[in-house]
Scaffold this motif. Structure first.
Motif, PDB file in Angstrom:
ATOM      1  N   SER A 112     -20.677  25.940  14.776  1.00 23.63           N
ATOM      2  CA  SER A 112     -21.392  26.513  15.918  1.00 23.63           C
ATOM      3  C   SER A 112     -20.892  25.920  17.233  1.00 23.63           C
ATOM      4  N   LYS A 113     -20.776  24.583  17.282  1.00 25.22           N
ATOM      5  CA  LYS A 113     -20.310  23.921  18.503  1.00 25.22           C
ATOM      6  C   LYS A 113     -18.853  24.254  18.818  1.00 25.22           C
ATOM      7  N   SER A 114     -18.090  24.658  17.799  1.00 25.76           N
ATOM      8  CA  SER A 114     -16.688  25.044  18.003  1.00 25.76           C
ATOM      9  C   SER A 114     -16.566  26.517  18.368  1.00 25.76           C
ATOM     10  N   GLY A 115     -17.697  27.217  18.475  1.00 18.30           N
ATOM     11  CA  GLY A 115     -17.685  28.631  18.826  1.00 18.30           C
ATOM     12  C   GLY A 115     -17.334  29.542  17.669  1.00 18.30           C
ATOM     13  N   LEU A 129     -18.933  31.208  15.156  1.00 22.32           N
ATOM     14  CA  LEU A 129     -20.262  31.579  14.679  1.00 22.32           C
ATOM     15  C   LEU A 129     -20.227  32.287  13.333  1.00 22.32           C
ATOM     16  N   GLY A 167     -25.904  27.589  19.117  1.00 23.14           N
ATOM     17  CA  GLY A 167     -24.580  28.219  19.083  1.00 23.14           C
ATOM     18  C   GLY A 167     -24.617  29.634  19.619  1.00 23.14           C
ATOM     19  N   TYR A 168     -25.606  30.408  19.188  1.00 25.48           N
ATOM     20  CA  TYR A 168     -25.737  31.779  19.690  1.00 25.48           C
ATOM     21  C   TYR A 168     -25.968  31.784  21.197  1.00 25.48           C
ATOM     22  N   LYS A 191     -25.267  29.474  23.527  1.00 26.41           N
ATOM     23  CA  LYS A 191     -24.145  28.995  24.343  1.00 26.41           C
ATOM     24  C   LYS A 191     -22.920  29.890  24.266  1.00 26.41           C
ATOM     25  N   ASN A 192     -22.850  30.732  23.229  1.00 23.04           N
ATOM     26  CA  ASN A 192     -21.712  31.634  23.103  1.00 23.04           C
ATOM     27  C   ASN A 192     -22.044  33.059  23.532  1.00 23.04           C
TER      28      ASN A 192
END
Length: 614
Positions: free
Chosen positions: A170-173, A175, A199-200, A202-203
């Protein structure tokens, strides 16, 4: 695992099998670690060294490493580990966990790699700690390697391992990969849910963030923590979903997080973005002594966006009274508000405050100051381009869409439409609605039909409810004498029930705001205003003023056209200001719509006849 640091301690043996003699000695170390009492922990360590127990037992050494890690003395923990002749699996796991707990994430991954090279299969706890380190570093490559190890060892469905792997993806984008870990989990904890919701959010997958929060609450498996609340509140704020925000607010209060600073900041920001300024202010005032620059700036920005500049000013004053220093975002919002309302005196005071701080070098503050003194309105195209180019060339700041829109507006106001069109084609990003609206307004003033139609089409795609597009197009066609096109536009507006937004002008005089509409004679001083208007009209005609009636319907007589123009709201406001304000005080007229070509010309003549600066 590739590219990781080497850690000493390559040989191992099974852990001590008979630990019962040491259990009594390990208990005080555990207590010190839980309490974070480093001083007492070192005294216990000294006693164990003197007694010879520490050297004789790997079990006690592992507890010492844990104690030092919990007390944030990683140097001592590493020294003990490297002194061990044969670190066992527990030793490695303890070290990796301690490094991760102390935010030494790269070292934690390096230690995990060294353990693997020593031929040891990791426990689920070692794998979980390494996955947490990869998540903190947003490092998908080592994280994917850890995922493969977890699948081989059957740990990928373990709660702690899977939660941290989902968080890492999630933190790496990534998803989709995060979902592949998250969805099969038989049980989900706060870490897993927070990973997905955050994650959702922030992306940019805001709807998914809100849906995941609802799913989490529906399952009732975990109690949301403040990190989950902050993430989902951010998502609902950007969605401008006030109903969802209020639902989350209820959950926040039930969970007892309503006085947590981070959550209160997120609540204030959510309500402000949803234009619910009463609830935003109410959240901030729950704790009168708990003002922060983040929450106050959110409130100020909300007031500016809802055109409540006076409330923003009051909030700014209260922020300073509370002893909280504004930051660059606070000043940027306040200066933007002053620019919108033409409050040059207040804006100049803010400028002075900014100069006293290092914030004057901030790009956003600088651009809002330029907007307030506004290069585009003054026609300083070359000066504006100089500032724009210096952003990247001199300061290394990549211009954003709002900066590009300012250049479009600047070219348009100066009548340099060919350069504006060329600039748009060369831009690395597409113009936003503001940029296209600026261009359309300039095309209306200059009668550029082709470019105006392009701008109008783009505005309607970006802002389908923007009623001003049809009015501006109608004005372009009228200026070119294309009355059939004007009729078609007006028929479209009638059929679609699109109403022209009425124009208003207002001026501040004697500590009161006076609002005027076109041909508005409701003001108590209407007779004096009318008399002044007639006087102004005769004076500017003598100066050479000729009414510009190009944009008015052709079926009207010239006298009727001139009468309509003569009583536009901005002229009434100027006439009122001239009879109500001292001659030395500047007249600032504010409008909700762009000034028409004829009024622009007339006001220049009025300024000249009264020796004013237009």
């Amino acid at each position: 695992m590739e590219g990781m640091l080497e850690y000493r301690g390559t040989h191992s043996r099974p852990p001590d099998t008979d630990t019962s003699p040491w259990l009594r000695l390990a208990a005080p170390l555990q207590s010190c670690g839980r309490a974070g009492d480093l001083r007492l922990g070192r005294r216990l360590h000294a006693r164990l060294v003197l007694s010879g127990a520490a050297a004789a037992s790997a079990f006690l050494t592992n507890h010492l490493i844990t104690m030092y890690s919990h007390c944030a003395d990683v140097t001592s923990a590493l020294r003990l580990f490297h002194a061990m002749p044969r670190p066992n699996l527990v030793s490695w796991t303890t070290l990796i966990s301690g490094l991760a707990q102390n935010s030494m994430h790269a070292d934690a991954l390096a230690a995990f790699a060294s353990m693997r090279r020593a031929g040891l299969a990791p426990t689920q706890f070692a794998l979980s700690s390494a996955a947490r380190a990869a998540a903190a570093l947003a490092a998908p490559r080592p994280g994917a390697q850890l995922h493969c190890i977890g699948v081989r060892l059957g740990f990928d469905s373990e709660l702690f391992v899977a939660s941290n792997l989902a968080d890492m993806y999630s933190k790496s984008g990534l998803l989709a990969e995060a979902c592949r870990v998250f969805d099969p989990m038989p049980h989900k904890d706060a870490v897993a849910w927070t990973a997905m919701i955050d994650g959702y959010a922030k992306n940019g997958s805001l709807e998914e963030a809100a849906r995941s929060f609802r799913d989490m609450k529906r399952e009732g498996l975990v109690r949301a923590d403040q990190h989950v609340f902050c993430s989902v509140l951010s998502a609902s704020g950007w969605l401008k979903d006030g109903w969802l925000g209020r639902t989350i607010h209820c959950s926040v209060m039930k969970a007892g997080f309503d006085r947590e600073a981070a959550v209160r900041n997120a609540l204030t920001d959510m309500y402000a973005k949803a234009a619910d300024m009463e609830d935003a202010a109410r959240v901030l005032k729950v704790d009168p002594e708990g003002w922060t620059v983040v929450s106050a700036t959110s409130l100020i920005d909300g007031y500016i966006e809802t055109d409540r500049v006076e409330d923003a000013l009051r909030t700014f004053i209260e922020l300073r009274r509370q002893g909280v220093e504004p930051n660059e975002f606070t000043f940027s919002s306040m200066i933007k508000g002053c620019a919108m309302q033409a409050l040059l005196e207040q804006g100049a005071q803010l400028h002075a405050q900014v100069i006293k701080t290092s914030i004057i070098s901030d790009s956003f503050v600088g651009s809002t100051l330029l907007d307030m003194y506004a290069c585009s309105h003054a026609g300083l195209v070359d000066q504006g381009l100089k500032y724009f180019n210096s952003m990247k060339d001199a300061h290394g700041i990549e211009p954003k869409e709002e900066h590009y829109s300012c250049i479009i507006d600047m070219y348009g106001r100066a009548g340099r439409l060919d350069e504006a069109e060329k600039f748009i084609h060369e831009m690395p990003v597409k113009p936003n609605a503001y940029g296209w609206c600026s261009l359309l307004g300039a095309c209306r003033m200059r009668g550029n039909k082709e470019l105006g139609e392009v701008a109008a089409q783009n505005i309607m795609e970006l802002e389908p409810d923007n009623t001003g597009v049809h009015v501006s197009l109608s004005g372009i066609y009228a200026s070119l004498g294309q009355w059939e096109d004007v009729k078609a536009i007006r028929k479209l507006m009638r059929d679609s029930r699109i109403k022209k937004l009425p124009g208003f002008s207002w001026v501040d005089a004697n500590n009161k705001t006076h609002v005027f509409a076109s041909e508005d004679w409701s003001h108590p001083q209407q007779e004096k205003i009318y008399k002044k208007l007639e006087e102004l009209y005769e004076r500017i005609k003598e100066e050479g003023y000729v009414p510009d009636t190009r944009f008015l319907p052709c079926n009207l007589e010239d006298a009727a056209k001139e009468r309509i123009l003569r009583y536009h709201s901005e002229r009434i406001a100027v006439a009122f200001a001239l009879i109500s304000m001292p001659a030395t005080k500047p007249i600032i007229v504010k409008k909700n719509l762009r000034i028409c070509v004829d009024c622009h010309s007339a006001l220049k003549f009025i300024a000249k006849s009264h020796h004013l600066s237009p």
